[in-house]
Design a protein around this motif. Structure first.
Motif, PDB file in Angstrom:
ATOM      1  N   ASP A   1       0.951  -1.096  -0.110  1.00 58.55           N
ATOM      2  CA  ASP A   1      -0.073   0.180   0.141  1.00 58.55           C
ATOM      3  C   ASP A   1       0.946   1.201   0.069  1.00 58.55           C
ATOM      4  O   ASP A   1       0.550   2.027  -0.565  1.00 58.55           O
ATOM      5  N   ALA A   2       1.727   1.122   0.833  1.00 57.22           N
ATOM      6  CA  ALA A   2       2.819   2.410   0.943  1.00 57.22           C
ATOM      7  C   ALA A   2       3.414   2.544  -0.477  1.00 57.22           C
ATOM      8  O   ALA A   2       3.667   3.714  -0.663  1.00 57.22           O
ATOM      9  N   ALA A   3       3.782   1.673  -1.103  1.00 54.57           N
ATOM     10  CA  ALA A   3       4.591   1.867  -2.218  1.00 54.57           C
ATOM     11  C   ALA A   3       3.846   2.308  -3.234  1.00 54.57           C
ATOM     12  O   ALA A   3       4.492   3.006  -4.162  1.00 54.57           O
ATOM     13  N   GLN A   4       2.571   2.356  -3.280  1.00 52.35           N
ATOM     14  CA  GLN A   4       1.675   3.020  -4.492  1.00 52.35           C
ATOM     15  C   GLN A   4       2.018   4.602  -4.487  1.00 52.35           C
ATOM     16  O   GLN A   4       1.880   5.247  -5.466  1.00 52.35           O
ATOM     17  N   TYR A   5       2.361   4.959  -3.204  1.00 53.58           N
ATOM     18  CA  TYR A   5       2.378   6.371  -3.266  1.00 53.58           C
ATOM     19  C   TYR A   5       3.969   6.896  -3.960  1.00 53.58           C
ATOM     20  O   TYR A   5       3.968   8.082  -4.403  1.00 53.58           O
ATOM     21  N   LEU A   6       4.868   5.767  -4.324  1.00 55.74           N
ATOM     22  CA  LEU A   6       6.034   6.190  -4.894  1.00 55.74           C
ATOM     23  C   LEU A   6       5.947   5.922  -6.339  1.00 55.74           C
ATOM     24  O   LEU A   6       6.698   6.302  -7.072  1.00 55.74           O
ATOM     25  N   ILE A   7       4.927   5.534  -6.841  1.00 54.92           N
ATOM     26  CA  ILE A   7       4.710   5.232  -8.160  1.00 54.92           C
ATOM     27  C   ILE A   7       4.370   6.307  -9.040  1.00 54.92           C
ATOM     28  O   ILE A   7       3.711   7.274  -8.485  1.00 54.92           O
TER      29      ILE A   7
ATOM     30  N   THR B   1       1.508   3.756   6.721  1.00 48.79           N
ATOM     31  CA  THR B   1       1.447   3.682   5.371  1.00 48.79           C
ATOM     32  C   THR B   1       1.422   4.983   4.712  1.00 48.79           C
ATOM     33  O   THR B   1       2.070   5.344   3.695  1.00 48.79           O
ATOM     34  N   GLU B   2       0.232   5.756   5.203  1.00 51.14           N
ATOM     35  CA  GLU B   2      -0.009   6.999   4.608  1.00 51.14           C
ATOM     36  C   GLU B   2       1.160   8.000   4.846  1.00 51.14           C
ATOM     37  O   GLU B   2       1.240   9.297   4.154  1.00 51.14           O
ATOM     38  N   ASN B   3       2.020   7.748   5.587  1.00 48.09           N
ATOM     39  CA  ASN B   3       3.153   8.870   5.894  1.00 48.09           C
ATOM     40  C   ASN B   3       4.008   8.727   4.835  1.00 48.09           C
ATOM     41  O   ASN B   3       5.046   9.846   4.827  1.00 48.09           O
ATOM     42  N   VAL B   4       4.194   7.768   4.043  1.00 52.10           N
ATOM     43  CA  VAL B   4       5.128   7.812   2.925  1.00 52.10           C
ATOM     44  C   VAL B   4       4.648   8.932   1.866  1.00 52.10           C
ATOM     45  O   VAL B   4       5.916   9.486   1.565  1.00 52.10           O
ATOM     46  N   ARG B   5       3.693   9.118   1.872  1.00 47.69           N
ATOM     47  CA  ARG B   5       2.999  10.318   0.959  1.00 47.69           C
ATOM     48  C   ARG B   5       3.710  11.496   1.534  1.00 47.69           C
ATOM     49  O   ARG B   5       4.236  12.376   0.841  1.00 47.69           O
ATOM     50  N   ASP B   6       3.504  11.689   2.655  1.00 46.56           N
ATOM     51  CA  ASP B   6       4.011  12.964   3.157  1.00 46.56           C
ATOM     52  C   ASP B   6       5.375  13.113   3.350  1.00 46.56           C
ATOM     53  O   ASP B   6       6.233  14.097   3.245  1.00 46.56           O
ATOM     54  N   ILE B   7       6.215  11.881   3.453  1.00 46.44           N
ATOM     55  CA  ILE B   7       7.781  11.833   3.418  1.00 46.44           C
ATOM     56  C   ILE B   7       8.128  12.170   2.110  1.00 46.44           C
ATOM     57  O   ILE B   7       9.307  13.089   1.995  1.00 46.44           O
ATOM     58  N   LEU B   8       7.634  11.689   1.118  1.00 43.67           N
ATOM     59  CA  LEU B   8       7.946  12.158  -0.359  1.00 43.67           C
ATOM     60  C   LEU B   8       7.637  13.730  -0.686  1.00 43.67           C
ATOM     61  O   LEU B   8       8.552  14.324  -1.107  1.00 43.67           O
TER      62      LEU B   8
ATOM     63  N   THR C   1       5.553  10.146 -11.157  1.00 42.89           N
ATOM     64  CA  THR C   1       6.520  11.244 -11.307  1.00 42.89           C
ATOM     65  C   THR C   1       6.595  12.056 -10.105  1.00 42.89           C
ATOM     66  O   THR C   1       5.588  12.994  -9.975  1.00 42.89           O
ATOM     67  N   HIS C   2       7.731  12.268  -9.511  1.00 37.64           N
ATOM     68  CA  HIS C   2       7.875  12.968  -8.333  1.00 37.64           C
ATOM     69  C   HIS C   2       9.365  13.380  -7.971  1.00 37.64           C
ATOM     70  O   HIS C   2      10.203  12.981  -8.722  1.00 37.64           O
ATOM     71  N   ASP C   3       9.486  14.312  -6.986  1.00 33.91           N
ATOM     72  CA  ASP C   3      10.748  14.734  -6.617  1.00 33.91           C
ATOM     73  C   ASP C   3      11.161  13.906  -5.453  1.00 33.91           C
ATOM     74  O   ASP C   3      10.356  13.866  -4.375  1.00 33.91           O
ATOM     75  N   PHE C   4      12.165  13.070  -5.638  1.00 34.77           N
ATOM     76  CA  PHE C   4      12.728  12.222  -4.786  1.00 34.77           C
ATOM     77  C   PHE C   4      13.855  12.658  -3.688  1.00 34.77           C
ATOM     78  O   PHE C   4      14.411  11.875  -3.286  1.00 34.77           O
ATOM     79  N   THR C   5      13.878  13.947  -3.551  1.00 35.58           N
ATOM     80  CA  THR C   5      14.662  14.439  -2.627  1.00 35.58           C
ATOM     81  C   THR C   5      14.920  13.733  -1.207  1.00 35.58           C
ATOM     82  O   THR C   5      15.970  13.390  -0.709  1.00 35.58           O
ATOM     83  N   SER C   6      13.584  12.990  -0.759  1.00 38.30           N
ATOM     84  CA  SER C   6      13.512  12.347   0.609  1.00 38.30           C
ATOM     85  C   SER C   6      14.200  11.210   0.441  1.00 38.30           C
ATOM     86  O   SER C   6      14.552  10.597   1.554  1.00 38.30           O
ATOM     87  N   PHE C   7      14.534  10.647  -0.905  1.00 37.52           N
ATOM     88  CA  PHE C   7      15.203   9.259  -0.922  1.00 37.52           C
ATOM     89  C   PHE C   7      16.586   9.141  -1.636  1.00 37.52           C
ATOM     90  O   PHE C   7      16.669   8.412  -2.178  1.00 37.52           O
ATOM     91  N   THR C   8      17.226  10.162  -1.500  1.00 35.47           N
ATOM     92  CA  THR C   8      18.477  10.176  -1.858  1.00 35.47           C
ATOM     93  C   THR C   8      19.516  10.879  -0.920  1.00 35.47           C
ATOM     94  O   THR C   8      19.069  11.698  -0.087  1.00 35.47           O
ATOM     95  N   THR C   9      20.582  10.482  -0.955  1.00 37.51           N
ATOM     96  CA  THR C   9      21.596  10.795   0.499  1.00 37.51           C
ATOM     97  C   THR C   9      22.713  11.864  -0.181  1.00 37.51           C
ATOM     98  O   THR C   9      23.452  12.146   0.405  1.00 37.51           O
ATOM     99  N   ARG C  10      22.364  12.519  -1.319  1.00 40.79           N
ATOM    100  CA  ARG C  10      23.146  13.398  -2.144  1.00 40.79           C
ATOM    101  C   ARG C  10      22.254  14.479  -2.833  1.00 40.79           C
ATOM    102  O   ARG C  10      22.422  14.671  -4.131  1.00 40.79           O
ATOM    103  N   ALA C  11      21.195  14.721  -2.096  1.00 36.29           N
ATOM    104  CA  ALA C  11      20.323  15.699  -2.654  1.00 36.29           C
ATOM    105  C   ALA C  11      21.001  16.916  -3.427  1.00 36.29           C
ATOM    106  O   ALA C  11      20.606  17.376  -4.394  1.00 36.29           O
TER     107      ALA C  11
END
Length: 244
Positions: free
Chosen positions: A142-148, A213-220, A150-160
């Protein structure tokens, strides 16, 4: 001048990633030196994906240009002769002069392998991350669906700060159980540094109930690396395929 495309498989355990580095053994350097011994001239090797230290590949693609007339089938045998056993050229082919392994790629598919068991594995120890915690894969899905998408993935890189463009499009993110293994398969038009491993680390935290689960959307949306989960170990990650 010929342009040769290679399909390469490797175990990244003993290497500091794909890209050539000073004073460290890399896949690009090792492969380039083997090719140069075969074609008897300097080559510049271009890779489709700069896999990190410890990351593996089943379908890395590279290309180089040469004046050598050695046929592709013979190139495969000759290059493999000079390569260590943890790197193998699986295919070689002549391609158009304009082909570039990195810039012509349309999408890349990575797979992360997680052994969800409290007992470690010996035979597969270099190819999976062991997590003995009870994980809820339905919540992870369910959480993975928020990542599918086109998004800005700054929250998911260690070299933003080193990435000018942090917009990426994830075409699919699948999570499947095979016995005690959980497989994360991600296809995207490109990936930021440690992006897949950070997404997996975050989804593991969802599975164990540490992140809702829904917090992944907020993290993104927050574009803040500190809010996402830990970066999963490199050894579980493998480049499966590059599409053109």
């Amino acid at each position: 001048m010929r342009n040769i495309r290679l399909l390469i498989e490797y175990e990244g355990t003993q290497y500091a990633g794909w890209q050539w580095q000073k004073n460290q053994k890399t896949i690009q350097e090792t492969l380039s030196k083997a090719v140069e011994r075969v074609v008897q001239e300097p080559v510049k090797m271009y890779g489709s994906s700069r896999t990190d230290s410890g990351v593996h590949a089943l379908g890395q693609v590279a290309n180089f240009k040469t004046t050598s007339a050695i046929p592709p089938e013979q190139l495969i045998r000759a290059i493999n002769f000079y390569l260590p056993h943890d790197i193998t050229v699986k295919d070689a082919a002549d391609v158009m002069e304009s082909f570039h392994a990195r810039y012509d790629a349309q999408s890349k598919i990575y797979r992360y392998t997680l052994l969800n068991d409290w007992i470690r594995t010996s035979l597969n120890r270099n190819f999976c991350h062991v997590c003995g915690l009870l994980l809820n894969t339905d919540k992870m899905l369910d959480a993975a669906q928020y990542l599918i998408g086109t998004h800005d993935f700054t929250s998911f890189t260690t070299r933003a700060l080193q990435e000018r463009n942090r917009i990426r499009t994830i075409k699919r993110l699948e999570i499947a159980k095979e016995g005690k293994y959980i497989l994360f398969t991600v296809e995207a038009d490109g990936f930021l540094y440690n992006m897949v491993r950070t997404m997996v680390g975050t989804l593991i935290e969802v599975g164990r109930g540490k992140i809702m689960t829904e917090n992944v959307r907020d993290i993104l949306a927050a574009r803040n690396r500190n809010l996402a989960g830990p970066t999963a170990p490199a050894k579980g990650l493998c480049l499966i395929e590059v599409k053109y």
